[in-house]
Write a protein that holds these residues in place. Structure first.
Motif, PDB file in Angstrom:
ATOM      1  N   ILE A 126       0.819  -1.218   0.000  1.00  0.00           N
ATOM      2  CA  ILE A 126       0.000   0.000   0.000  1.00  0.00           C
ATOM      3  C   ILE A 126       0.851   1.265   0.000  1.00  0.00           C
ATOM      4  CG2 ILE A 126      -0.229   0.247   2.518  1.00  0.00           C
ATOM      5  CD1 ILE A 126      -3.282   0.869   1.842  1.00  0.00           C
ATOM      6  N   SER A 127       2.069   1.183   0.531  1.00  0.00           N
ATOM      7  CA  SER A 127       2.939   2.363   0.545  1.00  0.00           C
ATOM      8  C   SER A 127       3.477   2.691  -0.844  1.00  0.00           C
ATOM      9  CB  SER A 127       4.123   2.132   1.501  1.00  0.00           C
ATOM     10  OG  SER A 127       4.891   1.013   1.086  1.00  0.00           O
ATOM     11  N   VAL A 128       3.459   1.715  -1.750  1.00  0.00           N
ATOM     12  CA  VAL A 128       3.978   1.909  -3.109  1.00  0.00           C
ATOM     13  C   VAL A 128       2.851   2.011  -4.130  1.00  0.00           C
ATOM     14  CG1 VAL A 128       5.479   0.969  -4.897  1.00  0.00           C
ATOM     15  CG2 VAL A 128       6.057   0.633  -2.495  1.00  0.00           C
ATOM     16  N   SER A 129       1.865   1.097  -4.028  1.00  0.00           N
ATOM     17  CA  SER A 129       0.756   1.047  -5.000  1.00  0.00           C
ATOM     18  C   SER A 129      -0.586   0.964  -4.288  1.00  0.00           C
ATOM     19  CB  SER A 129       0.931  -0.150  -5.934  1.00  0.00           C
ATOM     20  OG  SER A 129       2.142  -0.093  -6.640  1.00  0.00           O
ATOM     21  N   PRO A 130      -0.999   2.039  -3.614  1.00  0.00           N
ATOM     22  CA  PRO A 130      -2.263   1.989  -2.854  1.00  0.00           C
ATOM     23  C   PRO A 130      -3.486   1.732  -3.726  1.00  0.00           C
ATOM     24  CG  PRO A 130      -1.432   4.240  -3.011  1.00  0.00           C
ATOM     25  CD  PRO A 130      -0.356   3.349  -3.510  1.00  0.00           C
ATOM     26  N   VAL A 131      -3.531   2.337  -4.904  1.00  0.00           N
ATOM     27  CA  VAL A 131      -4.696   2.166  -5.781  1.00  0.00           C
ATOM     28  C   VAL A 131      -4.813   0.717  -6.246  1.00  0.00           C
ATOM     29  CG1 VAL A 131      -5.797   2.877  -7.939  1.00  0.00           C
ATOM     30  CG2 VAL A 131      -4.592   4.569  -6.534  1.00  0.00           C
ATOM     31  N   LEU A 132      -3.677   0.131  -6.616  1.00  0.00           N
ATOM     32  CA  LEU A 132      -3.686  -1.262  -7.078  1.00  0.00           C
ATOM     33  C   LEU A 132      -4.147  -2.203  -5.977  1.00  0.00           C
ATOM     34  CD1 LEU A 132      -3.008  -3.324  -9.308  1.00  0.00           C
ATOM     35  CD2 LEU A 132      -0.663  -3.384  -8.440  1.00  0.00           C
ATOM     36  N   LEU A 133      -3.647  -2.010  -4.767  1.00  0.00           N
ATOM     37  CA  LEU A 133      -4.051  -2.867  -3.651  1.00  0.00           C
ATOM     38  C   LEU A 133      -5.535  -2.725  -3.359  1.00  0.00           C
ATOM     39  CD1 LEU A 133      -3.541  -4.777  -1.279  1.00  0.00           C
ATOM     40  CD2 LEU A 133      -2.868  -2.787   0.084  1.00  0.00           C
ATOM     41  N   ILE A 134      -6.019  -1.495  -3.252  1.00  0.00           N
ATOM     42  CA  ILE A 134      -7.436  -1.264  -2.939  1.00  0.00           C
ATOM     43  C   ILE A 134      -8.326  -1.846  -4.033  1.00  0.00           C
ATOM     44  CG2 ILE A 134      -9.189   0.524  -2.650  1.00  0.00           C
ATOM     45  CD1 ILE A 134      -6.972   2.252  -1.340  1.00  0.00           C
ATOM     46  N   LEU A 135      -7.918  -1.663  -5.284  1.00  0.00           N
ATOM     47  CA  LEU A 135      -8.713  -2.181  -6.403  1.00  0.00           C
ATOM     48  C   LEU A 135      -8.778  -3.699  -6.373  1.00  0.00           C
ATOM     49  CD1 LEU A 135     -10.181  -1.716  -9.110  1.00  0.00           C
ATOM     50  CD2 LEU A 135      -7.945  -1.799 -10.240  1.00  0.00           C
ATOM     51  N   MET A 136      -7.626  -4.358  -6.240  1.00  0.00           N
ATOM     52  CA  MET A 136      -7.605  -5.818  -6.252  1.00  0.00           C
ATOM     53  C   MET A 136      -8.285  -6.393  -5.013  1.00  0.00           C
ATOM     54  SD  MET A 136      -3.763  -6.504  -7.846  1.00  0.00           S
ATOM     55  CE  MET A 136      -3.941  -8.289  -7.969  1.00  0.00           C
ATOM     56  N   LEU A 137      -8.125  -5.750  -3.868  1.00  0.00           N
ATOM     57  CA  LEU A 137      -8.778  -6.209  -2.645  1.00  0.00           C
ATOM     58  C   LEU A 137     -10.296  -6.075  -2.762  1.00  0.00           C
ATOM     59  CD1 LEU A 137      -8.542  -7.272   0.238  1.00  0.00           C
ATOM     60  CD2 LEU A 137      -8.252  -4.904   1.018  1.00  0.00           C
ATOM     61  N   ILE A 184       0.532  -8.855  -4.383  1.00  0.00           N
ATOM     62  CA  ILE A 184      -0.894  -8.800  -4.046  1.00  0.00           C
ATOM     63  C   ILE A 184      -1.605 -10.052  -4.536  1.00  0.00           C
ATOM     64  CG2 ILE A 184      -3.059  -7.538  -4.402  1.00  0.00           C
ATOM     65  CD1 ILE A 184      -1.308  -4.998  -4.775  1.00  0.00           C
ATOM     66  N   LEU A 185      -1.287 -10.463  -5.751  1.00  0.00           N
ATOM     67  CA  LEU A 185      -1.907 -11.655  -6.330  1.00  0.00           C
ATOM     68  C   LEU A 185      -1.608 -12.889  -5.494  1.00  0.00           C
ATOM     69  CD1 LEU A 185      -3.516 -12.726  -8.751  1.00  0.00           C
ATOM     70  CD2 LEU A 185      -1.354 -13.025  -9.958  1.00  0.00           C
ATOM     71  N   ALA A 186      -0.360 -13.049  -5.079  1.00  0.00           N
ATOM     72  CA  ALA A 186       0.016 -14.198  -4.261  1.00  0.00           C
ATOM     73  C   ALA A 186      -0.698 -14.176  -2.921  1.00  0.00           C
ATOM     74  CB  ALA A 186       1.528 -14.208  -4.056  1.00  0.00           C
ATOM     75  N   GLY A 187      -0.726 -13.021  -2.267  1.00  0.00           N
ATOM     76  CA  GLY A 187      -1.362 -12.917  -0.954  1.00  0.00           C
ATOM     77  C   GLY A 187      -2.842 -13.235  -0.987  1.00  0.00           C
ATOM     78  N   LEU A 188      -3.555 -12.686  -1.967  1.00  0.00           N
ATOM     79  CA  LEU A 188      -5.000 -12.911  -2.058  1.00  0.00           C
ATOM     80  C   LEU A 188      -5.315 -14.337  -2.514  1.00  0.00           C
ATOM     81  CD1 LEU A 188      -6.211  -9.514  -3.585  1.00  0.00           C
ATOM     82  CD2 LEU A 188      -6.190 -10.231  -1.191  1.00  0.00           C
ATOM     83  N   ALA A 189      -4.490 -14.898  -3.385  1.00  0.00           N
ATOM     84  CA  ALA A 189      -4.717 -16.270  -3.851  1.00  0.00           C
ATOM     85  C   ALA A 189      -4.558 -17.277  -2.723  1.00  0.00           C
ATOM     86  CB  ALA A 189      -3.754 -16.595  -4.987  1.00  0.00           C
ATOM     87  N   LEU A 190      -3.742 -16.930  -1.714  1.00  0.00           N
ATOM     88  CA  LEU A 190      -3.487 -17.848  -0.598  1.00  0.00           C
ATOM     89  C   LEU A 190      -4.375 -17.588   0.607  1.00  0.00           C
ATOM     90  CD1 LEU A 190       0.412 -17.839  -0.815  1.00  0.00           C
ATOM     91  CD2 LEU A 190      -1.088 -19.771  -1.333  1.00  0.00           C
TER      92      LEU A 190
END
Length: 401
Positions: free
Chosen positions: A147-158, A326-332
């Motif tokens: 989130i400190s680097v890509s907040p929009v990407l994290l929020i969108l994928m989450l 993000i993909l790895a974390g959410l997939a697991l």
């Protein structure tokens, strides 16, 4: 049989196999590049290494998943590859090949003995769940650190993940992958110009054997592979309901394939751990009997990757690291949840399960052995201290042995 397999194919299982490949290529493969740089090999030699890794992982996972009808994913020994960082340039490439071949033969012998299955029988479900939850927790936590680097990407994928879980659970990770990929492409974060597509064939390397390579690489490699790959990999399969799985065919196949592809400079081929968790849960397919398709698709994608190694070499520079994390974390996430529940529900071994979780999640390393190994050691010591039934059961197993 062929018609039955065609009926079992599902998009979610195929995507699960693909995600495991992408995460592996965009993450741990960077260590192979670092080792190749230290070894001073050419780009063509490095491509041969990755060809061997990809083909070895692909053929072993494909065959094991097809024959067992279980989602058995294989991989290369990441801890074993890390060992090489401290051995080059003292170690020669030929000695590395010989050490990997010997380690593969040792894994085959251990698998044929059947002792590894006896070890797995001693470990309580709560302790196994604690180890796996701790191992996978690190990947889940890494997703939120982006989130400190890509907040929009994290929020969108989450957001897509949560909505997917609510309305189309089976395809939630597929949607997360597609939306994340579209976002990074739309924002210019995918550097497609880095691709270098060409047909790659392996180069064979004559092995050399020395006392130094055996003691410095072969023996430690077998230890870290057993503790860091086969132990959690087998535990993941058993926790997700594949109690009939046996280590013998897996170890014989991976050890045998590892011995052969070592001639290309490949790292050791072992049972997958993190990748297995992506394929064995309900996100892959609600029916456990049809999740083997994920293992087969994973193997096929790796085999394709073997002959497109030139593209794989540059793949890690194409996708942003945050997308992969993000993909790895959410997939697991489903696997993390299931193993935490397993650890908590084992009342007789709850204290041991908690200690196992904390030790594993810490990422500790001692004597070259990873946190998964020490988590199991600490947890088993606690379980033996507090659970008299477990002590009695182990005494009975020892008498039978």
């Amino acid at each position: 049989m062929r018609q039955a397999m065609l009926k079992d194919i599902s998009l979610s299982a195929v995507i699960a196999g693909l995600l495991a490949v992408i995460i592996a290529y965009c993450g741990p493969l960077i260590i192979v590049f670092q080792v190749a740089t230290l070894a001073g090999v050419s780009t063509e030699d490095m491509m041969s290494w990755i060809w061997g890794i990809s083909f070895g992982v692909g053929i072993s996972g494909l065959v094991l998943s097809y024959l067992s009808k279980m989602p058995i994913m294989t991989g290369w020994s990441v801890p074993g590859t890390v060992l090489l960082l401290s051995l080059f340039p003292t170690l020669t490439v030929a000695e590395m090949v010989g050490a990997h071949m010997l380690a593969g033969m040792m894994i085959v012998i251990i698998g044929l003995s059947g002792h590894f299955d006896r070890l797995m029988a001693w470990i309580p479900q709560g302790v196994a769940g604690g180890m796996l939850a701790g191992l996978l927790f690190q990947f889940g936590a890494a997703a939120f650190k982006t989130i400190s680097v890509s907040p929009v990407l994290l929020i969108l994928m989450l957001t897509v993940y949560l909505l997917g879980k609510r309305y189309f659970s089976r395809y939630s990770i597929v949607a997360v992958f597609v939306v994340g990929l579209v976002f990074v492409m739309a924002t210019g974060q995918v550097h497609t110009e880095a691709f270098n597509l060409q047909w790659v064939m392996p180069k064979l390397i004559a092995p050399e054997f020395s006392i130094y390579s055996i003691l410095s690489l072969s023996v430690p490699l077998v230890l870290v592979s057993l503790s860091g790959q086969y132990l959690p990999g087998m535990a993941i399969l058993k926790v997700d309901g594949y109690h009939q799985v046996k280590s013998r065919p897996i170890m014989v196949m991976t050890g045998g394939v590892s011995t052969l592809v070592a001639l290309t400079g490949s790292a050791s081929i072992v049972l997958g751990a993190i990748s297995a968790a992506i394929a064995t849960g309900p996100d892959s397919h609600p029916n456990p009997d049809k999740r083997y398709i994920a293992g087969m698709s994973n193997g096929l994608f790796y085999i394709v990757g073997a002959f497109l190694t030139s593209a794989i070499v540059t793949l890690f520079a194409v996708f942003p690291a945050e997308l992969v994390a993000i993909l790895a974390g959410l997939a697991l996430m489903s696997s993390i949840n299931a193993n935490i529940v397993l650890a908590v529900e084992d009342r007789e071994n709850r204290e041991a399960a908690l200690l196992t979780f904390m030790a594993t999640a810490s990422g500790m390393s001692w004597f070259g052995l990873a946190s998964a190994f020490w988590g199991i050691v600490i947890g088993m010591c606690a379980a033996l201290l507090f659970n008299p039934k477990l002590r009695g059961g182990i005494r009975s197993l020892l008498k039978k042995a």
